[in-house]
Design a protein around this motif. Structure first.
Motif, short mmCIF file in Angstrom:
data_model
loop_
_atom_site.label_atom_id
_atom_site.label_comp_id
_atom_site.label_asym_id
_atom_site.label_seq_id
_atom_site.Cartn_x
_atom_site.Cartn_y
_atom_site.Cartn_z
N LEU A 342 0.80 -1.22 0.00
CA LEU A 342 0.00 0.00 0.00
C LEU A 342 0.84 1.28 0.00
O LEU A 342 0.49 2.24 -0.71
CB LEU A 342 -0.98 -0.01 1.18
CG LEU A 342 -2.07 -1.09 1.10
CD1 LEU A 342 -2.92 -1.09 2.36
CD2 LEU A 342 -2.94 -0.89 -0.13
N TYR A 346 0.12 4.14 -3.01
CA TYR A 346 -0.38 5.49 -2.72
C TYR A 346 0.78 6.44 -2.53
O TYR A 346 1.70 6.18 -1.76
CB TYR A 346 -1.29 5.46 -1.49
CG TYR A 346 -2.58 4.74 -1.79
CD1 TYR A 346 -3.69 5.44 -2.22
CD2 TYR A 346 -2.66 3.35 -1.71
CE1 TYR A 346 -4.87 4.77 -2.56
CE2 TYR A 346 -3.82 2.68 -2.05
CZ TYR A 346 -4.92 3.40 -2.47
OH TYR A 346 -6.07 2.74 -2.81
N SER A 353 -9.75 1.60 4.29
CA SER A 353 -9.34 0.20 4.18
C SER A 353 -9.96 -0.51 3.00
O SER A 353 -9.50 -1.59 2.61
CB SER A 353 -9.68 -0.56 5.47
OG SER A 353 -11.06 -0.52 5.73
N GLN A 355 -9.43 0.26 0.23
CA GLN A 355 -8.35 0.30 -0.76
C GLN A 355 -7.86 -1.12 -1.06
O GLN A 355 -7.38 -1.39 -2.18
CB GLN A 355 -7.19 1.15 -0.22
CG GLN A 355 -6.53 0.60 1.03
CD GLN A 355 -5.73 1.63 1.82
OE1 GLN A 355 -5.95 1.80 3.01
NE2 GLN A 355 -4.81 2.32 1.18
N ILE A 356 -7.97 -2.02 -0.11
CA ILE A 356 -7.48 -3.39 -0.30
C ILE A 356 -8.33 -4.14 -1.33
O ILE A 356 -7.81 -4.61 -2.34
CB ILE A 356 -7.40 -4.14 1.05
CG1 ILE A 356 -6.39 -3.44 1.97
CG2 ILE A 356 -7.01 -5.60 0.82
CD1 ILE A 356 -6.39 -3.98 3.39
N HIS A 359 -8.04 -2.59 -4.88
CA HIS A 359 -6.83 -2.97 -5.59
C HIS A 359 -6.95 -4.40 -6.14
O HIS A 359 -6.59 -4.67 -7.29
CB HIS A 359 -5.62 -2.88 -4.67
CG HIS A 359 -4.36 -3.42 -5.27
ND1 HIS A 359 -3.64 -2.75 -6.23
CD2 HIS A 359 -3.70 -4.60 -5.07
CE1 HIS A 359 -2.59 -3.47 -6.59
NE2 HIS A 359 -2.61 -4.59 -5.90
N LYS A 513 -8.88 6.66 -4.07
CA LYS A 513 -8.77 5.21 -3.91
C LYS A 513 -8.87 4.49 -5.25
O LYS A 513 -8.04 3.64 -5.58
CB LYS A 513 -9.88 4.72 -2.96
CG LYS A 513 -10.00 3.22 -2.84
CD LYS A 513 -11.21 2.84 -2.00
CE LYS A 513 -12.51 3.21 -2.70
NZ LYS A 513 -13.70 2.90 -1.90
N ALA A 517 -5.63 2.66 -6.98
CA ALA A 517 -5.75 1.20 -7.02
C ALA A 517 -5.78 0.68 -8.45
O ALA A 517 -5.10 -0.30 -8.78
CB ALA A 517 -7.01 0.77 -6.27
N MET A 635 -1.15 3.43 8.34
CA MET A 635 -0.84 3.78 6.95
C MET A 635 0.15 4.95 6.89
O MET A 635 1.02 5.00 6.00
CB MET A 635 -2.12 4.14 6.20
CG MET A 635 -2.99 2.95 5.85
SD MET A 635 -2.23 1.82 4.62
CE MET A 635 -1.46 0.59 5.68
#
Length: 648
Positions: A342, A346, A353, A355-356, A359, A513, A517, A635
Motif C-alpha cells: 500500500l 499510494y 481500508s 483500498q485493499i 486494488h 482510492k 488502485a 498507513m
C-alpha cells in the motif's frame, strides 16, 4: 489514462539532455500509470521538462503519442484522462477548416485549446482529465483538472522550481525537490483517513482543486480560475426546480444515464465493469449490457467471511444480465499480501481500508481488460449513504428529545463493545441484518450526540473523536475542509450534506482510492455516474425523488427496475469493507505492533506514542473497535518508512 509530470525553472543552467534525464526519472516513477509508451519534451531556454507515460486506450497509433505539439506548433500538451465527447468537438473544429491525423481525443483537446482557449474548451468537455499545456510563445504553463477531481494533479513551487505531476512520486524523482511533511495534513489525515484537498502531505505542494485551472507565467506568478463552481451551480439549480412527476424525472434520468454510459464504452481496447452487486454498479452493468452485441465482462471479488462477502449478489445480477462474469473469493492471505504494497501504491498516506479490495478487483480485471467502468459517485449524487437517511428521518425526531437523554444514549452506545453488538446482531434474520453493526452504532452515537445536523455531518465523516492532538507539531484544531462551513441557498439539510461530500469525501477518498488502485495495475477506471450532466440534473430534483419511504436513491432504483428485478438488489447497504478489526488482532498483529511500537513512533516522529499505544491496547483487548482510527496511523507510519522525508 496515463501519467504526466514536469518541472519549470525560473532560471536554468541544465542542458536539454540533462533535463531529459530528469524527466525520464520523473516519468519512470509513475510508469505503472502508462506502461505502453514513454517520452520527454524539453526546452532548456525556458527551463522546462515534460514527461509522459502512456496507457493506450483510444487511437493506439503513433499519432496519439505524447507530449503532443499542436499543428501550429505553439502549444505542447500532456493529457491524462478521456474526453468522451471528443467526436462532437472534432466536428466543430472540422467545420472551422481543421483537418486531423489519427482519431485520438488528445489531438482534439489540444487543437480545441489552441483554437478557443481554456475557458470555452473546458466548458465543452465531457470527461475526466488532468492536463498540462505549455504555451511556447507566451512561456506560460497551464494546469487543469476535471470538474469532480476524477484525475489527480499535484503542483507547487519550491525555490525557483514549479513542480507538477499525477502523483507525488514523480515530484520526488526530481533532484531539486525537497520532501517536507506538512503536520497539519497529517492531522487532517487522522481525522478523515485521507488528506483533504487542496493540501497535500508535503509543504509547498498542493492538489489542484477540481473544476479549476491555474496559469503560471514566466516570472512564476500563478493565476487561478474556477471554471465550474459546484456551490454556485447547485444554488442556481435549487432556485429553479421544476415540479417533475416521478415518471418524467425517471425518463429524463434514464436518457442521460444511457448517454453517459454509452460514451464511456468508446475504446480501442477490451473493457468491462467492476460489479459489486449494489445499485450503482448493477445499473452501469445493465445499461452497458443492453448496448453491447455480446456479453460484457463483469468482475467481482468476495471474502470467505460471510459478513463481508458480497460476491453472491454480484453473481446473481451478472447471471440475470447474461454477462461474462469473473469472480474471485479471496482468502485472508490474498488480501493481507496487499498490505505491505500500500505505501508504494499510494503517493501519500491514505487510510480507507476498502483500498485493499479495490486494488484486488482491479488486479483481477486487468488480466482480462484495460478499461473498467464502476458505479462510484452514485451515493453522493443520489443520496445513498446511511447518514443521509439518518439526517432525513431520524434527526428531526431526535431533535424533540432532551439533550441530556440524547447524550446519555450516545455514551451508552460508545461504551458497548462493537464485537458484542455484532454478536447480538446475529440473532436478527440474515435478510434484515445490517453488516458491521458495531461500526454503524458508533455513527449512530454521533447522530444522538450532535446538537445540530452540521455537527453530525462533521462527526460522522471523521475518525478519532475529538481533536487528534497527538500529531506532533500540528495545531490540534478540530476543523475540516472549507466546504464544511459553506451553506447553499435553497438546499435541504440532506442536499447540503451531499454537496459537501461531493467536494470533499468524493475526490479526497473515493476517487483517490479508485485512481491509485486501478492505475497501480495499468487499468483505466471510468465513472459514468459522475458525468457532470447527471450531477447538474440531480440538483434539479426534489429530495423526495432521492429519499422516499425510508429508501435512498429512490429514482435511481426506478431506472434500475427496468433492467433488474427488485428482489436481486433489495438488501441493507454494505459498502466495500474488509474484516480489518479481526485482521489487526490476528494475522496483521505483528505488522501493526512493529509500526505502533513506542520505538517506531518515536523514530518516525509524527505521533505522540502514549495515546496511540493506549488505543492499540484497548483494541487488542476487544474493549474498543478502534481499527479505523488505528488504520490511519498505521498507513502513515508505513508510508513514512517507505518515503523518508527531511523532517521525519
Amino acid at each position: 489514462m496515463c501519467g504526466l509530470a514536469g518541472a519549470l525553472a525560473l532560471s536554468n543552467s541544465r542542458s536539454n539532455e540533462e533535463l531529459a534525464r530528469i524527466g525520464n526519472a520523473m516519468g519512470n516513477a509513475i510508469r505503472h500509470r502508462g506502461p505502453d509508451d514513454d517520452a520527454e519534451w524539453t526546452d532548456a531556454e525556458a527551463g522546462l521538462v515534460l514527461a509522459f507515460r502512456r496507457l493506450a486506450i483510444v487511437d493506439l497509433s503513433a499519432a496519439a503519442r505524447q507530449p503532443m505539439t499542436s499543428y501550429g506548433e505553439r502549444f505542447v500538451i500532456l493529457f491524462n484522462g478521456e474526453i468522451y465527447n471528443f467526436r462532437d468537438i472534432r466536428r466543430e473544429l472540422e467545420a472551422q477548416g481543421l483537418t486531423f491525423e489519427g482519431h485520438s481525443d488528445t489531438r482534439v483537446l489540444l487543437e480545441a485549446l489552441a483554437s478557443w482557449g481554456p475557458d470555452k474548451t473546458l466548458s465543452k468537455l465531457v470527461g475526466m482529465f488532468a492536463f498540462a499545456l505549455w504555451d511556447r510563445r507566451e512561456r506560460t504553463l497551464l494546469l487543469a483538472r476535471d470538474r469532480l477531481g476524477i484525475k489527480p494533479m499535484y503542483w507547487g513551487r519550491q525555490g525557483s522550481f514549479t513542480f507538477f505531476g499525477s502523483e507525488l512520486k514523480a515530484l520526488r524523482a526530481h533532484p531539486d525537490f525537497v520532501p517536507r511533511i506538512d503536520r497539519t495534513s497529517v492531522e487532517q489525515l487522522v481525522r478523515f483517513n485521507y488528506v483533504p484537498g487542496p493540501e497535500s502531505i508535503y509543504r509547498d505542494i498542493r492538489q489542484l482543486e477540481p473544476g479549476t485551472y491555474v496559469t503560471i507565467d514566466r516570472d512564476g506568478g500563478a493565476r487561478h480560475v474556477r471554471y465550474w463552481d459546484a456551490f454556485e451551480l447547485a444554488s442556481s439549480a435549487f432556485g429553479r426546480r421544476a415540479a417533475l412527476s416521478p415518471e418524467v424525472a425517471e425518463e429524463a434520468l434514464a436518457e442521460i444515464l444511457e448517454d453517459a454510459i454509452e460514451r464511456r464504452m468508446i475504446a480501442d481496447v477490451p473493457l468491462g465493469v467492476l460489479l459489486s452487486g449494489g445499485i450503482d454498479s448493477s445499473l452501469v452493468a445493465a445499461i452497458m449490457q443492453a448496448r453491447s452485441a455480446k456479453p460484457i465482462k463483469t468482475f467481482s471479488i468476495g471474502f470467505a467471511d460471510d459478513e463481508f462477502n458480497e460476491a453472491g449478489h454480484a453473481k446473481a445480477i451478472a447471471a440475470h444480465l447474461g454477462t461474462d462474469h469473473h469472480e474471485q473469493i479471496l482468502s485472508p492471505e490474498d488480501a493481507l499480501a496487499v498490505v505491505p504494497e500500500l505505501p508504494s501504491i499510494y503517493c501519500e498516506p491514505f487510510a480507507d481500508s476498502s483500498q485493499i479490495p479495490t486494488h484486488l478487483v482491479s488486479q483481477m480485471a486487468r488480466r482480462h481488460v484495460t478499461v473498467a467502468l464502476s458505479g462510484d459517485g452514485g451515493d453522493e449524487v443520489f443520496a445513498g449513504y446511511n447518514r443521509y437517511l439518518a439526517a432525513h428521518s431520524i434527526r428531526p425526531r431526535l431533535a424533540q428529545l432532551p439533550a441530556a437523554i440524547r447524550h446519555l444514549a450516545a455514551w451508552m452506545m460508545r461504551r458497548t463493545p462493537g464485537e458484542l453488538m455484532d454478536r447480538i446482531a446475529v440473532l436478527l434474520p440474515k435478510s434484515r441484518r445490517p453488516s458491521q453493526i458495531g461500526d454503524k452504532a458508533r455513527k449512530l452515537a454521533d447522530l444522538f450526540d450532535a446538537d445540530d445536523t452540521k455537527t453530525f455531518h462533521r462527526r460522522v465523516t471523521q475518525f478519532w473523536s475529538g481533536a487528534p492532538s497527538f500529531v506532533i507539531g500540528a495545531p490540534g484544531e478540530d476543523r475540516g475542509p472549507a466546504a464544511f462551513d459553506r451553506d447553499v441557498t435553497g438546499a435541504t439539510v440532506v442536499e447540503t450534506m451531499q454537496l459537501v461530500d461531493l467536494l470533499t469525501y468524493l475526490p479526497g477518498d473515493i476517487l483517490t482510492k479508485v485512481d491509485r488502485a486501478s492505475m497501480s495495475v495499468g487499468l483505466e477506471a471510468r465513472v459514468p455516474l459522475l458525468d457532470h450532466r447527471i450531477i447538474e440534473f440531480s440538483w434539479t430534483l426534489p429530495e423526495s425523488l432521492k429519499i422516499r419511504d425510508g429508501q435512498s436513491k429512490w429514482l435511481l432504483r426506478r431506472v434500475l427496475d427496468r433492467h433488474v428485478p427488485r428482489h436481486l438488489t433489495e438488501r441493507p447497504k454494505a459498502g466495500f469493507a474488509v474484516p480489518l478489526g479481526t485482521w489487526l488482532r490476528g494475522p496483521l498483529r505483528d505488522w501493526a505492533e512493529d509500526l505502533l511500537s513506542a520505538e517506531s513512533l518515536r523514530d518516525i516522529g509524527l505521533f505522540d506514542a502514549a495515546p496511540v499505544r493506549e488505543k492499540w491496547v484497548r483494541h487488542l483487548s476487544g474493549r474498543d473497535q478502534a481499527h479505523y482510527d488505528l488504520w490511519s496511523v498505521l498507513m502513515t507510519q508505513a508510508w513514512a518508512r517507505a518515503w523518508p522525508s527531511q523532517d521525519s
